[in-house]
Design an enzyme around this catalytic site. Structure first.
Site, PDB file in Angstrom:
ATOM      1  N   SER A   1       0.849  -1.195   0.000  1.00 13.42           N
ATOM      2  CA  SER A   1       0.000   0.000   0.000  1.00 13.42           C
ATOM      3  C   SER A   1       0.880   1.239   0.000  1.00 13.42           C
ATOM      4  O   SER A   1       2.065   1.177   0.366  1.00 13.42           O
ATOM      5  CB  SER A   1      -0.863   0.006   1.269  1.00 13.42           C
ATOM      6  OG  SER A   1      -1.446   1.275   1.488  1.00 13.42           O
TER       7      SER A   1
ATOM      8  N   TYR B   1      -2.902  -0.013  10.609  1.00 14.75           N
ATOM      9  CA  TYR B   1      -2.816  -0.323   9.172  1.00 14.75           C
ATOM     10  C   TYR B   1      -1.417  -0.027   8.642  1.00 14.75           C
ATOM     11  O   TYR B   1      -0.833  -0.811   7.899  1.00 14.75           O
ATOM     12  CB  TYR B   1      -3.850   0.491   8.400  1.00 14.75           C
ATOM     13  CG  TYR B   1      -3.907   0.173   6.909  1.00 14.75           C
ATOM     14  CD1 TYR B   1      -4.494  -1.003   6.450  1.00 14.75           C
ATOM     15  CD2 TYR B   1      -3.372   1.052   5.969  1.00 14.75           C
ATOM     16  CE1 TYR B   1      -4.556  -1.293   5.089  1.00 14.75           C
ATOM     17  CE2 TYR B   1      -3.434   0.767   4.601  1.00 14.75           C
ATOM     18  CZ  TYR B   1      -4.023  -0.406   4.167  1.00 14.75           C
ATOM     19  OH  TYR B   1      -4.079  -0.689   2.817  1.00 14.75           O
TER      20      TYR B   1
END
Ligand SMILES: NC(=O)c1ccc[n+]([C@@H]2O[C@H](COP(=O)([O-])OP(=O)(O)OC[C@H]3O[C@@H](n4cnc5c(N)ncnc54)[C@H](O)[C@@H]3O)[C@@H](O)[C@H]2O)c1
Length: 268
Positions: free
Chosen positions: A143, A156
């Site tokens: 990501s 995250y």
């Protein structure tokens, strides 16, 4: 002729968003796909879209035997496995440390890391013998949060930094038989959910009305990419002919987020 002609790929989180776009693209490139997702309806739907080319299995990537069953099905239906794409993931929607109660933080961490990190590790473990046999590869969805703070929250962001660690360590351990790489996409409008323990099980990025505007304002490339915009990197990394010497790499495709500098993007 496609770049993955004759190959077989196992894709986790294949029922929605980026995973679904990857199924479309891998099939278009000549691959057959084993689609793994915890949502049985989505699995049935993706399987029905590509008779004979996609087989599906409902399973949870956090459960060791579900990963093993997915690999066994790929081998029994298609006879080989060339690429494992670890992709199923949860987002924490930027949950801030100071605002999150201790108990929720602890359980939310376990829930999110179980999918985003352990799920990838178990998937590779289940697939590794078949990948060694085929001289195949692993591609993990990282990501923009794999290298940057302030996109997600601490949970995250740490999980996606951990994906870089998995790519590098496994690339080292599995060479020269299996190449291991990652792709680090930026924003896209998907159905991504968050941990139940953080109260985010029903939240989705897809429902955020201002996502296009945010991408235009924030990203030098000034558009919100579609999941399909990211799939070419996965194809290239999976392709023996086009990435034979490439391992331990994470391709950043974040619309320029990592180089956005100060102030508005050029031209605004
Ligand atoms: N959406 C974004 O802006 C964005 C940005 C960068 C990276 N990513 C990454 O892309 C990947 C795919 O996310 P998406 O945005 O397409 O989300 P999505 O929710 O649309 O798709 C993820 C799929 O994974 C499945 N899944 C979730 N937990 C699972 C589990 N335990 N076992 C099996 N399947 C499970 C879901 O049912 C869903 O079908 C994730 O790794 C995410 O972190 C997303």
């Amino acid at each position: 002729m496609g770049w993955l002609e004759g190959d077989v790929a196992l894709i986790s989180g294949a029922g929605s968003g980026l995973g679904l776009a990857l199924v479309d693209r891998f099939v278009a490139e000549g691959a057959r796909v084993l689609a793994l997702d915890r949502d049985a309806d989505r699995v049935r739907s993706v399987e029905a879209s590509y008779p004979g080319k996609v087989a599906g299995i409902a399973g949870d990537v956090t459960v060791p035997t579900d990963n093993e069953k997915a690999v066994a099905l790929a081998l029994s239906v298609f006879g080989r496995l060339d690429t494992f794409v670890g992709n199923a993931g949860l987002f924490d929607y930027g949950a801030r440390l100071v605002d999150t109660p201790m108990e929720a933080l602890s359980r939310g961490f376990d829930e999110l890391f179980a999918v985003n990190v352990k799920g990838y590790l178990l998937g590779v473990k289940a697939a590794v013998d078949a990948l060694i046999e085929s001289g195949g590869s692993v591609v993990l969805t990282a990501s923009v949060a794999s290298r940057n703070a302030g996109v997600g929250g601490a949970v995250y962001t740490a999980s996606k930094h951990a994906v870089v660690g998995l790519v590098e360590q496994l690339a080292f351990e599995l060479a020269p038989n299996v190449r291991v790489n990652g792709v680090a996409p930026g924003f896209m409008r998907t159905d991504i959910r968050g941990p139940r323990a953080l109260g985010l099980a029903d939240r989705t990025l897809g429902s955020m009305p201002d996502l296009d505007e945010l991408a235009r304002a924030l990203l030098p490339m000034q558009f919100l990419p579609d999941p399909s915009d990211y799939t070419g990197h996965f194809v290239q990394l999976a392709s023996r002919a086009n990435a034979a010497a490439t391992t331990g790499v994470v391709v950043e495709c974040d619309g320029g987020f990592s180089v956005r500098g100060m102030g508005p993007p050029p031209g605004q």
